[in-house]
Design a protein around this motif. Structure first.
Motif, mmCIF file in Angstrom:
data_model
loop_
_atom_site.group_PDB
_atom_site.id
_atom_site.type_symbol
_atom_site.label_atom_id
_atom_site.label_comp_id
_atom_site.label_asym_id
_atom_site.label_seq_id
_atom_site.Cartn_x
_atom_site.Cartn_y
_atom_site.Cartn_z
ATOM 1 N N LEU A 26 0.706 -1.238 -0.212
ATOM 2 C CA LEU A 26 0.074 -0.076 -0.085
ATOM 3 C C LEU A 26 0.792 1.247 0.048
ATOM 4 C CD1 LEU A 26 -2.691 -1.185 2.610
ATOM 5 C CD2 LEU A 26 -2.567 -1.470 0.285
ATOM 6 N N GLY A 27 2.219 0.927 0.367
ATOM 7 C CA GLY A 27 2.973 2.225 0.387
ATOM 8 C C GLY A 27 4.225 1.845 0.703
ATOM 9 N N ILE A 28 5.370 2.939 0.833
ATOM 10 C CA ILE A 28 6.672 2.604 1.316
ATOM 11 C C ILE A 28 7.288 3.769 2.210
ATOM 12 C CG2 ILE A 28 7.496 3.587 -0.974
ATOM 13 C CD1 ILE A 28 9.947 1.685 -0.637
ATOM 14 N N ALA A 29 8.065 3.441 3.123
ATOM 15 C CA ALA A 29 8.513 4.541 4.072
ATOM 16 C C ALA A 29 9.580 5.248 3.354
ATOM 17 C CB ALA A 29 9.082 3.936 5.077
ATOM 18 N N LYS A 30 9.619 6.500 3.519
ATOM 19 C CA LYS A 30 10.848 7.377 2.979
ATOM 20 C C LYS A 30 12.174 6.777 3.003
ATOM 21 C CE LYS A 30 9.119 12.085 3.510
ATOM 22 N NZ LYS A 30 9.384 13.495 4.116
ATOM 23 N N ASP A 31 12.540 5.967 3.861
ATOM 24 C CA ASP A 31 13.955 5.226 4.059
ATOM 25 C C ASP A 31 13.950 4.091 2.977
ATOM 26 O OD1 ASP A 31 12.171 3.110 5.090
ATOM 27 O OD2 ASP A 31 13.178 3.150 7.275
ATOM 28 N N GLY A 32 13.017 3.713 2.165
ATOM 29 C CA GLY A 32 12.845 2.868 1.402
ATOM 30 C C GLY A 32 13.181 1.314 1.998
ATOM 31 N N ILE A 33 13.026 1.214 3.302
ATOM 32 C CA ILE A 33 13.304 -0.118 3.619
ATOM 33 C C ILE A 33 12.145 -0.945 4.269
ATOM 34 C CG2 ILE A 33 14.304 -1.324 5.948
ATOM 35 C CD1 ILE A 33 16.350 0.627 5.650
ATOM 36 N N TRP A 34 10.979 0.030 4.621
ATOM 37 C CA TRP A 34 9.734 -0.668 5.148
ATOM 38 C C TRP A 34 8.656 -0.378 4.108
ATOM 39 C CZ3 TRP A 34 9.413 -3.487 9.645
ATOM 40 C CH2 TRP A 34 10.447 -3.367 10.619
ATOM 41 N N PHE A 35 7.754 -1.497 3.915
ATOM 42 C CA PHE A 35 6.710 -1.343 3.014
ATOM 43 C C PHE A 35 5.374 -1.570 4.143
ATOM 44 C CE2 PHE A 35 9.409 -3.532 -0.402
ATOM 45 C CZ PHE A 35 9.152 -2.384 -1.125
ATOM 46 N N LEU A 36 4.373 -0.614 3.781
ATOM 47 C CA LEU A 36 3.022 -0.759 3.981
ATOM 48 C C LEU A 36 2.397 -1.767 3.430
ATOM 49 C CD1 LEU A 36 0.954 0.478 6.436
ATOM 50 C CD2 LEU A 36 0.402 2.060 4.553
ATOM 51 N N VAL A 37 1.808 -2.663 4.015
ATOM 52 C CA VAL A 37 1.182 -3.811 3.655
ATOM 53 C C VAL A 37 -0.343 -3.976 4.102
ATOM 54 C CG1 VAL A 37 3.360 -5.057 2.602
ATOM 55 C CG2 VAL A 37 2.103 -5.578 4.984
ATOM 56 N N GLY A 38 -1.154 -4.664 3.414
ATOM 57 C CA GLY A 38 -2.466 -4.891 3.704
ATOM 58 C C GLY A 38 -2.804 -6.283 3.936
ATOM 59 N N GLY A 39 -3.972 -6.988 4.608
ATOM 60 C CA GLY A 39 -3.747 -8.232 4.873
ATOM 61 C C GLY A 39 -5.138 -8.282 5.761
ATOM 62 N N PRO A 40 -5.514 -9.631 6.163
ATOM 63 C CA PRO A 40 -6.425 -9.776 7.052
ATOM 64 C C PRO A 40 -6.177 -9.063 8.535
ATOM 65 C CG PRO A 40 -5.738 -12.004 6.318
ATOM 66 C CD PRO A 40 -4.931 -10.912 5.990
ATOM 67 N N PHE A 41 -4.944 -8.739 8.694
ATOM 68 C CA PHE A 41 -4.645 -7.980 9.985
ATOM 69 C C PHE A 41 -5.090 -6.507 9.995
ATOM 70 C CE2 PHE A 41 -0.994 -8.733 7.260
ATOM 71 C CZ PHE A 41 -0.762 -7.385 6.912
ATOM 72 N N GLY A 42 -5.231 -6.035 8.762
ATOM 73 C CA GLY A 42 -5.628 -4.459 8.549
ATOM 74 C C GLY A 42 -4.345 -4.039 7.868
ATOM 75 N N GLN A 43 -3.588 -3.202 8.464
ATOM 76 C CA GLN A 43 -2.588 -2.596 7.811
ATOM 77 C C GLN A 43 -1.354 -2.799 8.564
ATOM 78 O OE1 GLN A 43 -2.954 1.570 6.078
ATOM 79 N NE2 GLN A 43 -4.596 0.766 4.969
ATOM 80 N N GLY A 44 -0.148 -3.014 8.063
ATOM 81 C CA GLY A 44 0.979 -3.308 8.898
ATOM 82 C C GLY A 44 2.383 -2.968 8.036
ATOM 83 N N TRP A 45 3.302 -3.158 8.698
ATOM 84 C CA TRP A 45 4.787 -2.847 7.892
ATOM 85 C C TRP A 45 5.722 -4.208 8.062
ATOM 86 C CZ3 TRP A 45 5.899 2.148 5.887
ATOM 87 C CH2 TRP A 45 4.844 2.994 6.191
ATOM 88 N N VAL A 46 6.471 -4.259 6.859
ATOM 89 C CA VAL A 46 7.198 -5.381 6.884
ATOM 90 C C VAL A 46 8.668 -4.908 6.189
ATOM 91 C CG1 VAL A 46 5.666 -7.064 6.431
ATOM 92 C CG2 VAL A 46 6.491 -6.119 4.474
#
Length: 424
Positions: free
Chosen positions: A383-403
């Motif tokens: 769903l998005g990417i942090a400015k540092d380019g390291i963490w992705f915002l993702v979606g799933g059954p948990f709602g939204q989270g970061w990997v």
């Protein structure tokens, strides 16, 4: 008097004999029940079958809840039990299964026996004439863990009923005009039905073995009939859409490269109709990365492939299968693990987890809490990417989270992913 005594003795003897027979007959069903073949029924959403009695052993395959596993041995701790599966002998933790039948006569398998069996083990393949869709040579099955599940029924637009298994990678097509599906993998065994060639229809593969003449037989799940055995050489193996978006090669002598547009590795030359999974697309959109049935990956020109649309798994709604494999526990020390949809396709930006397990966190840092944990190979929409380019915002059954992107492979167009300001 003596005669009366003898008559009384004979009467008592007859009564005793009939009484004993009655007890024996009454006990017969109980004795029969006592010797019912032992098996374990998986009672968690997913369960790892391992190559030895402990979590330190590698995963042979993963089975879904409700799977019945015949028991053939046990470890001394009575926690790990040796079972038979469609890909060979493995071990499961009884804490995640319900026992059925008699376990009284199950032999103890020693560690020495486990090590000896592992030393003699060979890589598992389906043993079919060609898993590469026309390349010959019997390409091996991918080494990725297999999630085996009971086939699910779907009705196609044509009205035909097809069965599909969660996690399947291959399906079988009848490659001769007609063939008998038999109740055993033996030539001459009773025929359950006759299957006719239809290149637009295929079957779920549930097992494979060789007979005494070394002829390969494949067990197919046949809708409304059951499991029937067909000779492997009479089948054509195609890829299942369940394991990813499938494309076919357009043209002949298409060179597969290890880099977009070049590279030095010796990779297969592909011809018209060869199937592959779509993996990635080059930044300039001139090349696509594909994966063949045997796991070989490489790049081909974008216009050398076209999406496959005419097989049963291309036509069914995969969300039903995705729901079937959603789970909260893989068993054996991996609690809290969930699964993602089978495949998004390149139209949707997503990541594929390429480590054993990966935590989805509530924020873009390892300091944040864990929302969910996913096994390797799972796909999550980006769903998005942090400015540092390291963490992705993702979606799933948990709602939204970061990997953490360092443990994933990105698929799709990164240009369409918005940058998210996480500093405020």
């Amino acid at each position: 008097m003596k005669i009366q005594s003898r008559v009384l003795f004979i009467v008592l003897l007859i009564a005793f004999c009939f009484g004993t027979m009655s007890v024996a007959l009454a006990d017969a069903p109980a004795q029969q029940a006592q010797f019912v073949s032992p098996e374990l029924i998986v009672n968690t959403s997913f369960l790892n079958v391992r190559t030895g009695p402990g979590v330190q052993y590698t995963v042979l395959l993963t089975v879904v809840g409700g799977t019945e596993l015949p028991v053939i041995g046990r470890a001394k701790d009575n926690v790990w039990y040796q079972v038979t599966t469609v890909v060979g002998v493995g071990w499961v933790n009884i804490q995640f299964a319900a026992p059925r039948g008699s376990f009284a006569n199950i032999p103890i398998v020693t560690l020495e026996q486990v090590i000896a069996a592992a030393a003699q083990a060979t890589p598992t393949t389906l043993g079919l004439a060609d898993l590469g869709q026309g390349g010959g040579g019997g390409a091996p099955v991918s080494n990725a863990p297999v999630i085996m599940g009971s086939p699910m029924r779907f009705t196609l637009a044509s009205g035909k009923v097809v069965t599909v298994s969660p996690g399947e990678r291959y399906r079988a097509v009848i490659n001769v005009e007609a063939v008998n599906a038999r109740n055993q993998p033996v030539d001459g065994a009773p025929a359950l039905t006759t299957l006719f060639r239809d290149d637009t229809f295929d079957y779920t593969i549930v097992d494979s073995t060789n007979d005494k003449n070394n002829v390969n037989w494949v067990a197919l799940d046949i809708p409304d009939i059951g499991v029937g055995w067909v000779e492997g050489p009479k089948l054509f193996i195609r890829l299942s859409r369940v394991s990813g978006q499938v494309v076919t090669i357009q043209g002949n002598a298409i060179a597969m490269r290890d880099l977009p547009g070049g590279g030095s590795a010796q990779l297969p030359i592909l011809n018209q109709g060869r199937e592959a999974f779509l993996v990635n697309i080059s930044p300039d959109s001139h090349f696509v990365q594909i994966e063949l049935g045997d796991g070989t990956k490489g790049w081909v020109p974008f216009d050398a492939v076209v999406g496959r649309t005419n097989t049963p798994t291309d036509q069914i709604d995969l969300t039903t299968l995705q729901n079937a494999v959603a789970a909260s526990d893989l068993g054996q020390g991996g609690g809290g693990v969930t699964t993602a949809p089978v495949s998004f396709g390149l139209a949707t930006p997503h990541v594929i987890i390429n480590t054993g397990f990966l935590n989805v966190r509530s924020g873009p840092s390892s300091d944040f809490g864990v929302l969910a944990t996913y096994p390797g190979g799972s796909e999550l929409a980006v769903l998005g990417i942090a400015k540092d380019g390291i963490w992705f915002l993702v979606g799933g059954p948990f709602g939204q989270g970061w990997v953490n992107s360092e443990f994933t492979v990105f698929r799709g167009s990164i240009k369409s992913v918005p940058i998210i300001n996480t500093s405020g």
